[in-house]
Design a protein around this motif. Sequence first.
Motif, PDB file in Angstrom:
ATOM      1  N   MET A   1       0.859  -1.192   0.000  1.00 34.31           N
ATOM      2  CA  MET A   1       0.000   0.000   0.000  1.00 34.31           C
ATOM      3  C   MET A   1       0.893   1.239   0.000  1.00 34.31           C
ATOM      4  O   MET A   1       1.816   1.340   0.805  1.00 34.31           O
ATOM      5  CB  MET A   1      -0.884   0.000   1.247  1.00 34.31           C
ATOM      6  CG  MET A   1      -1.932   1.092   1.255  1.00 34.31           C
ATOM      7  SD  MET A   1      -3.261   0.754   0.089  1.00 34.31           S
ATOM      8  CE  MET A   1      -4.310   2.158   0.356  1.00 34.31           C
ATOM      9  N   SER A   2       0.652   2.154  -0.927  1.00 32.14           N
ATOM     10  CA  SER A   2       1.480   3.357  -1.024  1.00 32.14           C
ATOM     11  C   SER A   2       0.617   4.577  -1.304  1.00 32.14           C
ATOM     12  O   SER A   2      -0.517   4.466  -1.764  1.00 32.14           O
ATOM     13  CB  SER A   2       2.525   3.213  -2.135  1.00 32.14           C
ATOM     14  OG  SER A   2       3.451   2.190  -1.851  1.00 32.14           O
ATOM     15  N   GLY A  76       3.875   1.180   2.905  1.00 34.15           N
ATOM     16  CA  GLY A  76       2.919   1.219   3.995  1.00 34.15           C
ATOM     17  C   GLY A  76       2.280  -0.138   4.185  1.00 34.15           C
ATOM     18  O   GLY A  76       2.773  -1.153   3.690  1.00 34.15           O
ATOM     19  N   SER A  77       1.175  -0.149   4.904  1.00 35.11           N
ATOM     20  CA  SER A  77       0.482  -1.404   5.159  1.00 35.11           C
ATOM     21  C   SER A  77      -1.022  -1.191   5.120  1.00 35.11           C
ATOM     22  O   SER A  77      -1.514  -0.090   5.361  1.00 35.11           O
ATOM     23  CB  SER A  77       0.883  -1.968   6.530  1.00 35.11           C
ATOM     24  OG  SER A  77       0.509  -1.068   7.565  1.00 35.11           O
ATOM     25  N   SER A  89     -13.619   0.476   8.932  1.00 40.14           N
ATOM     26  CA  SER A  89     -12.570   0.861   7.981  1.00 40.14           C
ATOM     27  C   SER A  89     -11.285   0.095   8.262  1.00 40.14           C
ATOM     28  O   SER A  89     -10.956  -0.178   9.433  1.00 40.14           O
ATOM     29  CB  SER A  89     -12.293   2.366   8.066  1.00 40.14           C
ATOM     30  OG  SER A  89     -13.454   3.103   7.722  1.00 40.14           O
ATOM     31  N   PRO A  90     -10.533  -0.258   7.206  1.00 38.03           N
ATOM     32  CA  PRO A  90      -9.265  -0.958   7.413  1.00 38.03           C
ATOM     33  C   PRO A  90      -8.230  -0.046   8.056  1.00 38.03           C
ATOM     34  O   PRO A  90      -8.384   1.177   8.075  1.00 38.03           O
ATOM     35  CB  PRO A  90      -8.850  -1.359   5.998  1.00 38.03           C
ATOM     36  CG  PRO A  90      -9.506  -0.343   5.123  1.00 38.03           C
ATOM     37  CD  PRO A  90     -10.813  -0.031   5.780  1.00 38.03           C
ATOM     38  N   ILE A  91      -7.200  -0.643   8.594  1.00 41.04           N
ATOM     39  CA  ILE A  91      -6.104   0.122   9.203  1.00 41.04           C
ATOM     40  C   ILE A  91      -5.041   0.361   8.130  1.00 41.04           C
ATOM     41  O   ILE A  91      -4.480  -0.584   7.577  1.00 41.04           O
ATOM     42  CB  ILE A  91      -5.502  -0.648  10.391  1.00 41.04           C
ATOM     43  CG1 ILE A  91      -6.583  -0.886  11.461  1.00 41.04           C
ATOM     44  CG2 ILE A  91      -4.318   0.105  10.981  1.00 41.04           C
ATOM     45  CD1 ILE A  91      -6.122  -1.795  12.583  1.00 41.04           C
ATOM     46  N   VAL A  92      -4.810   1.619   7.811  1.00 41.53           N
ATOM     47  CA  VAL A  92      -3.885   1.990   6.739  1.00 41.53           C
ATOM     48  C   VAL A  92      -2.734   2.816   7.311  1.00 41.53           C
ATOM     49  O   VAL A  92      -2.964   3.762   8.065  1.00 41.53           O
ATOM     50  CB  VAL A  92      -4.598   2.794   5.634  1.00 41.53           C
ATOM     51  CG1 VAL A  92      -3.610   3.159   4.524  1.00 41.53           C
ATOM     52  CG2 VAL A  92      -5.766   2.006   5.057  1.00 41.53           C
TER      53      VAL A  92
END
Length: 228
Positions: A1-2, A76-77, A89-92
């Motif tokens: 993830m970026s 990122g993650s 919501s997902p954790i970003v």
Amino acid sequence: MSDNPRFGTNIILPFPVLPSSVKVVGILQDNIYIQSIASPFPILVPPIFSFLTQVTSITPTFAIFVGKFSEVHSEGSLRLNSSTNVKRSPIVRFNYYSHPDDLGRCVKGVRKIGDLLKTKTMEKIKTQNLEGNKGFEFLGVPLPENLGNVSAVEEYCKKTESTYWHYHGGCVVGKVVDGNYKVIGIKNLRIVDGSTFSESPGTNPMATLMMLGRYVGLKVLQERLNLN
């Protein structure tokens, strides 16, 4: 993830101008893009000042100089916040500037904006203070006075880090979707958006996404015709 980090500055103009759309000022080495906008609202600092929310004849206009680079090395993650509740919501985490190459690109971009502000044309947007000295009236963190000081510019990049809203990489081709943009392991579901990109375009990806959507849509229609 970026996500492509955005760097730049907001300068309060001493005279009103009509708002403008994004204008490309230049493209540097390492695919660093510099853009400018005239706007009644800043985009590099939160609109915490009450006068900015009031639409009046004295609302200031900003000259906004921003930049981004397309190749992001900081990783990122993205992970689920809940395995049962899809509404959570997902954790970003984007981890901006965690890779030294990204921070180096920001330093180059900020220095180029500094060079731009030294031109004769930019003299017109300087403000005169009570002592008679002219200078730029920055909103938020001002550009470092000594742009040759790498540490100071790096600190500026970190203090003003922000998004360019071009998230990508959450559903990369070959990992989440196959070459036909079908979700791996699910028969009738495709993902066709920026999350499938391994790299975000240097400028707004809207045209790229529209072209990709048309390409995949035509392939789906052709597959249906072949079945008939």
